[in-house]
Design a protein around this motif. Structure first.
Motif, short mmCIF file in Angstrom:
data_model
loop_
_atom_site.label_atom_id
_atom_site.label_comp_id
_atom_site.label_asym_id
_atom_site.label_seq_id
_atom_site.Cartn_x
_atom_site.Cartn_y
_atom_site.Cartn_z
N ILE A 171 0.84 -1.21 0.59
CA ILE A 171 -0.22 0.26 0.01
C ILE A 171 0.89 1.06 -0.36
CG2 ILE A 171 -2.11 1.02 1.70
CD1 ILE A 171 -2.89 -1.40 2.04
N ALA A 172 0.49 2.03 -0.42
CA ALA A 172 1.51 3.07 -1.26
C ALA A 172 0.50 4.62 -0.73
CB ALA A 172 2.26 3.67 -2.08
N THR A 173 0.96 5.73 -0.02
CA THR A 173 0.41 6.86 -0.32
C THR A 173 0.60 8.09 -0.31
OG1 THR A 173 0.34 7.02 2.75
CG2 THR A 173 -1.34 5.78 1.66
N MET A 174 0.61 8.38 -1.34
CA MET A 174 1.01 9.72 -1.58
C MET A 174 0.44 10.93 -2.15
SD MET A 174 2.04 7.11 -3.61
CE MET A 174 1.23 6.15 -4.64
N THR A 175 -0.25 12.36 -1.18
CA THR A 175 -1.05 12.56 -1.12
C THR A 175 -1.24 13.72 -0.13
OG1 THR A 175 -2.93 12.26 0.64
CG2 THR A 175 -3.37 11.23 -1.10
N THR A 176 -1.91 15.08 -1.10
CA THR A 176 -1.58 16.37 0.16
C THR A 176 -3.21 16.44 1.07
OG1 THR A 176 -2.79 17.15 -2.06
CG2 THR A 176 -0.65 17.91 -1.50
N SER A 177 -3.37 15.13 0.97
CA SER A 177 -5.00 15.22 2.67
C SER A 177 -3.91 15.67 3.78
CB SER A 177 -4.99 13.80 3.13
OG SER A 177 -6.21 13.87 3.48
N ARG A 178 -4.30 16.31 4.39
CA ARG A 178 -4.57 16.51 6.07
C ARG A 178 -5.35 15.98 7.21
NH1 ARG A 178 -2.93 23.16 5.96
NH2 ARG A 178 -1.22 22.49 3.86
N LYS A 179 -5.85 15.38 6.59
CA LYS A 179 -6.02 13.80 7.28
C LYS A 179 -5.52 12.55 7.31
CE LYS A 179 -10.31 15.38 6.73
NZ LYS A 179 -11.28 15.71 6.39
N PRO A 180 -5.86 11.87 8.03
CA PRO A 180 -5.32 10.16 7.54
C PRO A 180 -6.33 9.87 7.30
CG PRO A 180 -6.64 10.09 10.28
CD PRO A 180 -6.17 11.48 9.80
N PHE A 181 -6.64 8.79 6.28
CA PHE A 181 -8.00 7.62 5.53
C PHE A 181 -7.90 6.47 5.09
CE2 PHE A 181 -4.84 10.27 2.48
CZ PHE A 181 -4.12 9.34 2.26
N VAL A 182 -6.39 5.49 5.96
CA VAL A 182 -6.31 4.38 5.47
C VAL A 182 -6.66 3.81 7.00
CG1 VAL A 182 -4.30 2.63 5.14
CG2 VAL A 182 -4.19 4.18 3.65
N LYS A 183 -7.25 3.43 6.89
CA LYS A 183 -8.02 2.30 8.24
C LYS A 183 -6.86 0.30 7.93
CE LYS A 183 -12.92 3.77 8.06
NZ LYS A 183 -12.53 4.81 9.08
N ALA A 184 -6.89 0.80 10.04
CA ALA A 184 -6.28 -0.59 9.92
C ALA A 184 -6.65 -1.89 9.65
CB ALA A 184 -5.45 -0.89 12.00
N GLU A 185 -8.03 -1.61 9.43
CA GLU A 185 -8.59 -2.91 8.92
C GLU A 185 -8.63 -3.47 7.66
OE1 GLU A 185 -10.15 -0.95 10.36
OE2 GLU A 185 -12.09 -0.03 9.83
N TRP A 186 -7.93 -2.22 7.33
CA TRP A 186 -7.94 -2.11 5.28
C TRP A 186 -6.48 -3.59 5.60
CZ3 TRP A 186 -9.50 3.15 4.09
CH2 TRP A 186 -11.48 3.47 4.04
N VAL A 187 -5.89 -2.89 6.01
CA VAL A 187 -4.54 -3.71 5.61
C VAL A 187 -4.35 -5.43 5.72
CG1 VAL A 187 -1.86 -3.34 6.76
CG2 VAL A 187 -3.45 -1.68 6.38
#
Ligand SMILES: NC(=O)c1ccc[n+]([C@@H]2O[C@H](COP(=O)([O-])OP(=O)(O)OC[C@H]3O[C@@H](n4cnc5c(N)ncnc54)[C@H](O)[C@@H]3O)[C@@H](O)[C@H]2O)c1
Length: 338
Positions: free
Chosen positions: A206-222
């Protein structure tokens, strides 16, 4: 004596070879290796945001570096990020310059565009981490963010994970994800999506590279056995970090100065011990193990190290000299007050 600087505009940087991800990965891994051998001076970057106050919209970073070993190159990256550019889409969100100096005479020898270097080296750092920490035979990557780093992340993952078959690519702007997916047609299957859950659930990497200032990847999805790569400060929720058995960063000295970092927040709240955060250079130099179990979750997060820009800048400068690229600028014909 005349002092000349080689000025390399973005087209020269490209002609000198920056888009060769294989080479960039090799240089980035070498930088981490030299760092582990104590051959690099890379103090934490200094940062300020403007306007002054609670909600800065532009950030500026100064990143001085010396690389020893057979590189022997001092230099600095002057980097910047603009939320206004991110909104309008008229200019890149990040705009950077790289300056290289002579180690003995201290004259500046080259000034070059650092934007493409940044994009390539950022994903290459994640690529080097994936080489050591990704699951064996990773087939599916779930990527979030179809911007500049989103593009180079796919390039890097494709290069270091030869078993990779599919990239699920999510962006708030689905059109952007579709356009980026089309760039990889014929190279690897990239499926554009607008749901983070769909993109990351069950992915091997899983790789995240956004300008988001809030988390959006939930633990149960990993899923068990996955590798998580976080390129910004706080894209995965705390539970993702807590689930990870190995937490590796590019530079903890630097990350601990970033109050937005979820890793830093967990250290400050006492939920994570500093000793459990490893540096990528320790893994590259075999002082700490890479992945050694199929069922462990590994996590890499970075804040960006100037030594990667300078080792690549040094390589591109030498290539430019060989290929006759760039323009010579004169700093002075005769230095005053020698
Ligand atoms: N660690 C490093 O070394 C390093 C270096 C450079 C950039 N970065 C960081 O990487 C991030 C991406 O940089 P970039 O240059 O690619 O930016 P970019 O503006 O080119 O792309 C960011 C993308 O993220 C998307 N996005 C924003 N919030 C989202 C969300 N919640 N869900 C899905 N998509 C979302 C945007 O629509 C955009 O397409 C930034 O946070 C930047 O600070 C890190």
């Amino acid at each position: 004596m005349k002092t000349e600087i080689l000025f390399m505009q973005q087209e020269d940087v490209i002609a000198a070879g920056i888009l060769d991800m294989k080479k960039v990965l090799e240089l980035v891994e070498k930088a981490f290796y030299l760092e582990g051998q104590k051959e690099i001076i890379n103090p934490p970057k200094t940062v300020f945001g403007i306007p002054i106050g609670e909600n800065p919209q532009s950030h500026f970073f100064s990143m001085p570096v010396y690389i020893g070993g057979d590189v022997n190159r001092p230099g600095i990256k002057w980097a910047a990020e603009s939320m206004a550019n991110a909104k309008t889409g008229n200019l890149p969100m990040g705009i950077d310059m790289v300056i290289l100096s002579d180690p003995v005479t201290v004259q500046p020898v080259a000034i070059m565009d650092g934007m493409v270097i940044t994009a390539m080296r950022t994903a290459a750092a994640a690529g080097v981490a994936a080489k050591y920490l990704a699951p064996k035979n990773a087939k599916v990557a779930g990527c979030v963010g179809a911007g500049v780093i989103g593009r180079t992340m796919i390039m890097a993952l494709k290069q270091v994970l030869p078993s990779l078959e599919q990239v699920k690519l999510c962006d708030l702007d689905l059109e952007k994800a579709k356009k980026l997916a089309a760039e990889f047609e014929g190279e690897i299957e990239v499926i554009p999506l607008d749901s983070v859950e769909e993109a990351v659930t069950g992915a091997d990497v899983i790789a995240t590279m956004t300008t988001s200032r809030k988390p959006f990847v939930k633990a149960e999805w990993v899923k068990t056995g996955a590798m998580v790569i976080q390129m910004s400060s706080w894209e995965v929720e705390a539970g993702v970090v807590k689930k990870a058995e190995k937490i590796v960063v590019d530079s903890w000295d630097q990350m601990k100065e970033n109050n937005l970092s979820i890793i830093n927040k967990l250290v400050q709240s006492g939920d994570l011990a500093e000793k459990d955060i490893w540096a990528l250079n320790e893994v590259v130099c075999s002082k700490k193990p890479g992945r050694d179990k199929d069922n462990e979750i590994t996590l890499f997060s970075s804040r960006g190290m100037g030594c990667l820009d300078i080792i690549i800048g040094d390589y591109l400068y030498k290539e430019a000299v060989k290929k006759g690229l760039g323009k010579k600028l004169v700093l002075w014909d005769e230095a005053k007050w020698v």
